[in-house]
Each structure stands twice: as C-alpha cells, then as structure tokens.
Design a protein around this motif. Structure first.
Motif, PDB file in Angstrom:
ATOM      1  N   THR A 217       0.883  -1.161   0.000  1.00  0.00           N
ATOM      2  CA  THR A 217       0.000   0.000   0.000  1.00  0.00           C
ATOM      3  C   THR A 217       0.927   1.220   0.000  1.00  0.00           C
ATOM      4  N   PRO A 218       0.396   2.408  -0.115  1.00  0.00           N
ATOM      5  CA  PRO A 218       1.288   3.575  -0.101  1.00  0.00           C
ATOM      6  C   PRO A 218       2.190   3.657   1.135  1.00  0.00           C
ATOM      7  N   ARG A 219       1.717   3.111   2.265  1.00  0.00           N
ATOM      8  CA  ARG A 219       2.502   3.228   3.498  1.00  0.00           C
ATOM      9  C   ARG A 219       3.016   1.911   4.053  1.00  0.00           C
ATOM     10  N   THR A 220       2.627   0.771   3.451  1.00  0.00           N
ATOM     11  CA  THR A 220       2.920  -0.505   4.107  1.00  0.00           C
ATOM     12  C   THR A 220       3.331  -1.609   3.131  1.00  0.00           C
ATOM     13  N   ARG A 221       3.895  -2.672   3.743  1.00  0.00           N
ATOM     14  CA  ARG A 221       4.070  -3.980   3.110  1.00  0.00           C
ATOM     15  C   ARG A 221       3.290  -4.958   3.976  1.00  0.00           C
ATOM     16  N   ILE A 222       2.496  -5.798   3.344  1.00  0.00           N
ATOM     17  CA  ILE A 222       1.615  -6.730   4.057  1.00  0.00           C
ATOM     18  C   ILE A 222       2.005  -8.142   3.637  1.00  0.00           C
ATOM     19  N   ARG A 223       2.272  -9.006   4.634  1.00  0.00           N
ATOM     20  CA  ARG A 223       2.696 -10.373   4.324  1.00  0.00           C
ATOM     21  C   ARG A 223       2.537 -11.263   5.542  1.00  0.00           C
ATOM     22  N   LEU A 224       2.714 -12.572   5.309  1.00  0.00           N
ATOM     23  CA  LEU A 224       2.827 -13.502   6.424  1.00  0.00           C
ATOM     24  C   LEU A 224       4.133 -13.194   7.143  1.00  0.00           C
ATOM     25  N   ALA A 225       4.162 -13.406   8.432  1.00  0.00           N
ATOM     26  CA  ALA A 225       5.390 -13.209   9.190  1.00  0.00           C
ATOM     27  C   ALA A 225       6.261 -14.455   9.081  1.00  0.00           C
ATOM     28  N   GLY A 226       7.566 -14.259   9.198  1.00  0.00           N
ATOM     29  CA  GLY A 226       8.531 -15.352   9.304  1.00  0.00           C
ATOM     30  C   GLY A 226       9.139 -15.337  10.692  1.00  0.00           C
TER      31      GLY A 226
ATOM     32  N   THR B 285       3.106 -18.400  17.437  1.00  0.00           N
ATOM     33  CA  THR B 285       2.025 -17.753  16.693  1.00  0.00           C
ATOM     34  C   THR B 285       2.374 -17.680  15.206  1.00  0.00           C
ATOM     35  N   ILE B 286       3.599 -17.293  14.910  1.00  0.00           N
ATOM     36  CA  ILE B 286       4.034 -17.186  13.521  1.00  0.00           C
ATOM     37  C   ILE B 286       4.042 -18.560  12.854  1.00  0.00           C
ATOM     38  N   ALA B 287       4.571 -19.571  13.535  1.00  0.00           N
ATOM     39  CA  ALA B 287       4.601 -20.932  12.970  1.00  0.00           C
ATOM     40  C   ALA B 287       3.184 -21.450  12.736  1.00  0.00           C
ATOM     41  N   ASP B 288       2.288 -21.234  13.704  1.00  0.00           N
ATOM     42  CA  ASP B 288       0.894 -21.679  13.546  1.00  0.00           C
ATOM     43  C   ASP B 288       0.216 -20.949  12.393  1.00  0.00           C
TER      44      ASP B 288
ATOM     45  N   LEU C  31      -2.071 -11.958   8.277  1.00  0.00           N
ATOM     46  CA  LEU C  31      -1.164 -11.039   7.606  1.00  0.00           C
ATOM     47  C   LEU C  31      -0.693  -9.964   8.571  1.00  0.00           C
ATOM     48  N   PHE C  32       0.575  -9.638   8.451  1.00  0.00           N
ATOM     49  CA  PHE C  32       1.162  -8.596   9.282  1.00  0.00           C
ATOM     50  C   PHE C  32       1.450  -7.389   8.411  1.00  0.00           C
ATOM     51  N   VAL C  33       1.173  -6.239   8.950  1.00  0.00           N
ATOM     52  CA  VAL C  33       1.317  -4.977   8.231  1.00  0.00           C
ATOM     53  C   VAL C  33       2.571  -4.290   8.752  1.00  0.00           C
ATOM     54  N   PHE C  34       3.568  -4.201   7.886  1.00  0.00           N
ATOM     55  CA  PHE C  34       4.849  -3.604   8.239  1.00  0.00           C
ATOM     56  C   PHE C  34       4.976  -2.224   7.593  1.00  0.00           C
ATOM     57  N   ASP C  35       5.848  -1.396   8.155  1.00  0.00           N
ATOM     58  CA  ASP C  35       6.255  -0.195   7.440  1.00  0.00           C
ATOM     59  C   ASP C  35       7.047  -0.661   6.211  1.00  0.00           C
ATOM     60  N   HIS C  36       7.317   0.238   5.273  1.00  0.00           N
ATOM     61  CA  HIS C  36       8.004  -0.180   4.042  1.00  0.00           C
ATOM     62  C   HIS C  36       9.389  -0.768   4.303  1.00  0.00           C
ATOM     63  N   ALA C  37      10.076  -0.322   5.336  1.00  0.00           N
ATOM     64  CA  ALA C  37      11.401  -0.857   5.661  1.00  0.00           C
ATOM     65  C   ALA C  37      11.309  -2.173   6.432  1.00  0.00           C
ATOM     66  N   GLU C  38      10.082  -2.566   6.799  1.00  0.00           N
ATOM     67  CA  GLU C  38       9.806  -3.785   7.573  1.00  0.00           C
ATOM     68  C   GLU C  38      10.542  -3.796   8.909  1.00  0.00           C
ATOM     69  N   GLU C  39      10.633  -2.630   9.515  1.00  0.00           N
ATOM     70  CA  GLU C  39      11.268  -2.506  10.822  1.00  0.00           C
ATOM     71  C   GLU C  39      10.277  -2.678  11.966  1.00  0.00           C
ATOM     72  N   ALA C  40       8.990  -2.426  11.686  1.00  0.00           N
ATOM     73  CA  ALA C  40       7.980  -2.502  12.748  1.00  0.00           C
ATOM     74  C   ALA C  40       6.656  -2.987  12.183  1.00  0.00           C
TER      75      ALA C  40
END
Length: 184
Positions: free
Chosen positions: A9-18, A56-59, A72-81
C-alpha cells in the motif's frame, strides 16, 4: 497454500510473518497491550513472550499452508515494525467460499486511515487470489471505529449475536456484518 502474499500500500508492506519477525511481533504486542485489551480475549502472561510470538508465527504459516487462514502482518516499508494485523481466518471452501476478518492497529496509527488502506488491499487480494465469495467481520456494539470502518468498506449488517465471544473475560454481544465479492 493458495498464496503467500506480499502486498503493498502507499505506506505498508503486508505479508505472512517469518520467524525473523518474532521480535517485531513481541514489540507490537507489548506496545499495544492496553490499547487492544478491551477488544481481545484475556491474554496469559506467556502471550507476551518471544516464544509465544514464534509459535504464533509458525501456527499462522501452517494455517496458510493448509488454506485455513492467512494472518497477515502490516509492516512499514522498511519492515522494521509491525503497524497492524489483518487476518482472514476460518476459511471454508466448497459451496461457501468464505472467511472471518479480524484486524488490529497500533495505537500510534489510529485515526490516520491506515486500517482502511490495509483492508482495501487485503480484501482485494482475498476476493481475487483466494477467490473468496464472502468476508464476514463482527464487532462489539460499542466499537464505533470498527462500525464506521466496516460500513465505509461496504460491509452490511446481517445480524446481532448475543454473548458471541469472550472479550476481556466477559461474554460480549457482537454485530455481524459481511461483504460479498463485488460483481458476484
């Protein structure tokens, strides 16, 4: 797994967590403990540990692999948070092709339109890639933010469930809403 999304999205990266994201999930949980408590089940102290976050992530990855749900986890573009979460859960296939939607946003991001931005993108993916027909989202009657957000996304009220979920240790009523795939 139907798909392992990496959405933008304009402000985020959305993905499964590792597993490398476990510390970020722990930070999100700890930072938002009080903010999310009125809207979630009671949490045991272990919920706020790195080990629980890793599980939680493995499940979640297992659920996605078996097409049961996509946390899905919503990260900032740098995926720092982690800024928010968006889960397409309890997927039922066959004649139903539906799921439940759950979401939460970092307290610092409230009121900035982030959840709408995330849900618009996530739902387009769910209707498209996952080929879902119906997304259901339920909320507490006192949760005016969720009511407004879901209505603005086109969700329609379908019912009222007494003592539907145990939230913060109390059985709570919920308003039931759903959105059917546009053009269906």
């Amino acid at each position: 797994m139907v798909a392992s999304p990496i959405l933008q999205t304009p402000r985020t990266r959305i993905r499964l967590a590792g597993q490398a994201d476990a510390a970020k999930l722990l930070r999100y949980r700890v930072d938002n403990r009080e903010h999310l408590a009125p809207w979630e089940p009671l949490r045991e102290p272990a919920y706020y540990t790195l080990g629980h976050c890793a599980k939680t992530i493995a499940d979640g990855r297992d659920n996605a692999m078996h097409d049961r749900g996509y946390p899905l986890f919503v990260f900032d573009h740098a995926e720092e948070a982690i800024l928010a979460t968006c889960t397409f859960a309890n997927i039922v296939r066959g004649a139903f092709q539906a799921c439940h939607l759950g979401y939460g946003v970092d307290a610092r991001m409230q009121g900035q339109g982030l959840m709408r931005e995330v849900l618009e993108t996530g739902m387009a993916w769910a209707f498209g890639e996952l080929r879902l027909h119906r997304i259901m989202a339920n909320y507490l009657p006192r949760n005016e933010r969720s009511a407004k957000l879901l209505a603005s996304l086109g969700f329609e009220r379908e019912g009222y469930a007494k003592w539907y979920l145990q939230i913060a240790g109390v059985w709570e009523d919920h308003i039931l809403t759903a959105l059917v795939c546009p053009g269906a």
